[in-house]
Scaffold this motif. Structure first.
Motif, PDB file in Angstrom:
ATOM      1  N   SER A   1       0.834  -1.207   0.000  1.00 37.66           N
ATOM      2  CA  SER A   1       0.000   0.000   0.000  1.00 37.66           C
ATOM      3  C   SER A   1       0.864   1.250   0.000  1.00 37.66           C
ATOM      4  CB  SER A   1      -0.926  -0.012   1.226  1.00 37.66           C
ATOM      5  OG  SER A   1      -0.164   0.030   2.417  1.00 37.66           O
ATOM      6  N   CYS A   2       0.196   2.385   0.068  1.00 31.51           N
ATOM      7  CA  CYS A   2       0.866   3.682   0.041  1.00 31.51           C
ATOM      8  C   CYS A   2       1.438   4.010   1.434  1.00 31.51           C
ATOM      9  CB  CYS A   2      -0.140   4.745  -0.391  1.00 31.51           C
ATOM     10  SG  CYS A   2       0.549   6.407  -0.519  1.00 31.51           S
ATOM     11  N   ILE A   3       2.423   4.915   1.458  1.00 35.94           N
ATOM     12  CA  ILE A   3       3.005   5.359   2.727  1.00 35.94           C
ATOM     13  C   ILE A   3       2.056   6.235   3.536  1.00 35.94           C
ATOM     14  CG2 ILE A   3       5.393   5.308   1.911  1.00 35.94           C
ATOM     15  CD1 ILE A   3       5.071   8.395   1.431  1.00 35.94           C
ATOM     16  N   ASP A   4       0.961   6.640   2.932  1.00 40.28           N
ATOM     17  CA  ASP A   4       0.026   7.590   3.534  1.00 40.28           C
ATOM     18  C   ASP A   4      -0.301   7.239   4.997  1.00 40.28           C
ATOM     19  OD1 ASP A   4      -2.233   9.710   2.168  1.00 40.28           O
ATOM     20  OD2 ASP A   4      -2.688   8.864   4.145  1.00 40.28           O
ATOM     21  N   SER A   5      -0.247   8.248   5.865  1.00 35.61           N
ATOM     22  CA  SER A   5      -0.437   8.018   7.306  1.00 35.61           C
ATOM     23  C   SER A   5      -1.851   7.567   7.656  1.00 35.61           C
ATOM     24  CB  SER A   5      -0.122   9.307   8.076  1.00 35.61           C
ATOM     25  OG  SER A   5      -1.040  10.326   7.713  1.00 35.61           O
TER      26      SER A   5
ATOM     27  N   ALA B   1       5.405   5.254  -1.877  1.00 33.93           N
ATOM     28  CA  ALA B   1       4.529   6.354  -2.286  1.00 33.93           C
ATOM     29  C   ALA B   1       3.655   5.904  -3.452  1.00 33.93           C
ATOM     30  CB  ALA B   1       5.368   7.561  -2.690  1.00 33.93           C
ATOM     31  N   ALA B   2       2.343   5.993  -3.254  1.00 32.29           N
ATOM     32  CA  ALA B   2       1.371   5.565  -4.284  1.00 32.29           C
ATOM     33  C   ALA B   2       1.633   4.130  -4.746  1.00 32.29           C
ATOM     34  CB  ALA B   2       1.367   6.515  -5.478  1.00 32.29           C
ATOM     35  N   GLN B   3       2.109   3.289  -3.819  1.00 35.66           N
ATOM     36  CA  GLN B   3       2.492   1.888  -4.113  1.00 35.66           C
ATOM     37  C   GLN B   3       3.179   1.767  -5.476  1.00 35.66           C
ATOM     38  OE1 GLN B   3      -0.691   2.720  -3.448  1.00 35.66           O
ATOM     39  NE2 GLN B   3      -1.852   2.261  -5.272  1.00 35.66           N
TER      40      GLN B   3
ATOM     41  N   GLY C   1      -4.635   0.778  -3.341  1.00 37.97           N
ATOM     42  CA  GLY C   1      -4.627   2.213  -3.623  1.00 37.97           C
ATOM     43  C   GLY C   1      -5.610   2.904  -2.688  1.00 37.97           C
ATOM     44  N   HIS C   2      -5.553   4.219  -2.635  1.00 38.18           N
ATOM     45  CA  HIS C   2      -6.507   4.887  -1.744  1.00 38.18           C
ATOM     46  C   HIS C   2      -6.948   6.248  -2.275  1.00 38.18           C
ATOM     47  CE1 HIS C   2      -3.832   8.007   0.045  1.00 38.18           C
ATOM     48  NE2 HIS C   2      -2.900   7.172  -0.360  1.00 38.18           N
ATOM     49  N   GLN C   3      -8.108   6.640  -1.815  1.00 37.52           N
ATOM     50  CA  GLN C   3      -8.733   7.914  -2.184  1.00 37.52           C
ATOM     51  C   GLN C   3      -7.808   9.103  -1.848  1.00 37.52           C
ATOM     52  OE1 GLN C   3     -12.129   8.739   0.301  1.00 37.52           O
ATOM     53  NE2 GLN C   3     -13.236   9.794  -1.340  1.00 37.52           N
TER      54      GLN C   3
ATOM     55  N   CYS D   1      -4.990  10.190  -2.932  1.00 40.76           N
ATOM     56  CA  CYS D   1      -3.571   9.880  -2.717  1.00 40.76           C
ATOM     57  C   CYS D   1      -2.720  11.121  -3.031  1.00 40.76           C
ATOM     58  CB  CYS D   1      -3.161   8.699  -3.596  1.00 40.76           C
ATOM     59  SG  CYS D   1      -1.426   8.251  -3.406  1.00 40.76           S
ATOM     60  N   GLY D   2      -1.977  11.583  -2.054  1.00 40.17           N
ATOM     61  CA  GLY D   2      -1.162  12.791  -2.218  1.00 40.17           C
ATOM     62  C   GLY D   2      -0.056  12.615  -3.250  1.00 40.17           C
ATOM     63  N   ALA D   3       0.546  11.426  -3.287  1.00 37.49           N
ATOM     64  CA  ALA D   3       1.632  11.170  -4.238  1.00 37.49           C
ATOM     65  C   ALA D   3       1.110  11.196  -5.675  1.00 37.49           C
ATOM     66  CB  ALA D   3       2.284   9.821  -3.924  1.00 37.49           C
TER      67      ALA D   3
HETATM   68 ZN   LIG Z   1      -1.114   7.707  -1.189  1.00 39.92          ZN
END
Ligand SMILES: [Zn+2]
Length: 224
Positions: free
Chosen positions: A81-85, A106-108, A134-136, A138-140
Motif C-alpha cells: 500500500s501507500c506510505i500515507d499516514s 509512495a502511491a504503491q 490504492g486509496h482515495q 492519494c497525495g503522491a
Molecule cells: Zn497515497
C-alpha cells in the motif's frame, strides 16, 4: 441503523471466538492461518468491515501473540500500500502481530527492491494472498499528476515517483482518482507477470488482488 451495527458487532465477536478455537485446534501443527487465497481475502474483508463499522476488535496485539509468533511467522497476506499516514494496513484490515507483511511506498509505486519485498511472502512463507491497495485522495498521485500537467520536475528522487506514475497518468488522462485505480491495476498486472509469482498464481496457490480504500468511509473495494 443501530440494529445493523449491533448485529455486525455481534458477528465480529462470533468470528473472534471461532478464530480462537481454530487457533487452539491448530496449535500442535503450527500457527493456524487461512491457507487458501479466498479464505485469506475473506478474512481481510471481514476485518475491514469491522474497521469501517467502528467495531474493530484489534486482534493479535497482546503479549500472548508476541510470544506465539516470536520464533515463527505465518502471515496470511502481503499488503502493498501507500506510505500515507491514513492507510496503515493493520488498522484498516483490523489485524495484528504476525498477520500481514506490509510493503509500502509512495502511491504503491514499484521497483525491483519493492517487488522483491512483495515476493518474499509467497515465495519464502507460502503467503497465499497479495493485496495491492490504492486509496482515495492519494497525495503522491495528486502531486505526480500536477507535475505532469505543468511539465515541472520534482526535486531529487521524488521525480522517480512521478516517472513511475506517468503510464497511469496517460491512460487516466490526468484524472487523479482514475489514476489511482489504473496504477493499482497496473501494479497487480506487473506482479502477476513476475517470474516467481506467475506460476503460483497459475497453480491457484496465490491470488493477487487490487483494491481501493476510501478515506471517507473506511471501506475497501476490490478493483481487480
Ligand atoms: Zn497515497
Amino acid at each position: 441503523m443501530p440494529k445493523i451495527m449491533n448485529r455486525r458487532a455481534l458477528l465480529g465477536t462470533a468470528g473472534l471466538v471461532a478464530g480462537g478455537l481454530l487457533l487452539d485446534g491448530g496449535a500442535a501443527h503450527g500457527l493456524a492461518r487461512p491457507a487458501a487465497p479466498d479464505a485469506a481475502w475473506a478474512k481481510l474483508r471481514e476485518g475491514n468491515r469491522r474497521w469501517a463499522a467502528d467495531a474493530a476488535i484489534h486482534p493479535h496485539q497482546d503479549l500472548a501473540r508476541r510470544a506465539e509468533v516470536g520464533r515463527k511467522q505465518e502471515p496470511y497476506a502481503v499488503v502493498f500500500s501507500c506510505i500515507d499516514s491514513r492507510v496503515p494496513p493493520e488498522l484498516v484490515f483490523d489485524a495484528g502481530l504476525g498477520d500481514l507483511l506490509s510493503v509500502r511506498s509512495a502511491a504503491q509505486t514499484i521497483d525491483p527492491l519493492v517487488s522483491g519485498a512483495v515476493e518474499y511472502g509467497p515465495v519464502e512463507l507460502d503467503t497465499p494472498l497479495v493485496v495491492v491497495l490504492g486509496h482515495q485522495r492519494c497525495g503522491a498521485v495528486t502531486a505526480a499528476a500536477h507535475a505532469l500537467d505543468e511539465g515541472t520536475t520534482l526535486p531529487g528522487d521524488l521525480q522517480r515517483i512521478v516517472e513511475a506514475l506517468r503510464p497511469a497518468y496517460r491512460s487516466a488522462r490526468g484524472d487523479v482518482d482514475r489514476m489511482i485505480r489504473v496504477n493499482t491495476a497496473r501494479t497487480v498486472a506487473g506482479l502477476k507477470a513476475g517470474k516467481l509469482l506467475a506460476p503460483r498464481v497459475a497453480r491457484g496457490q496465490l491470488k493477487i488482488v487490487g483494491a481501493y480504500y476510501s478515506l471517507d468511509t473506511g471501506q475497501i473495494t476490490r478493483l481487480v
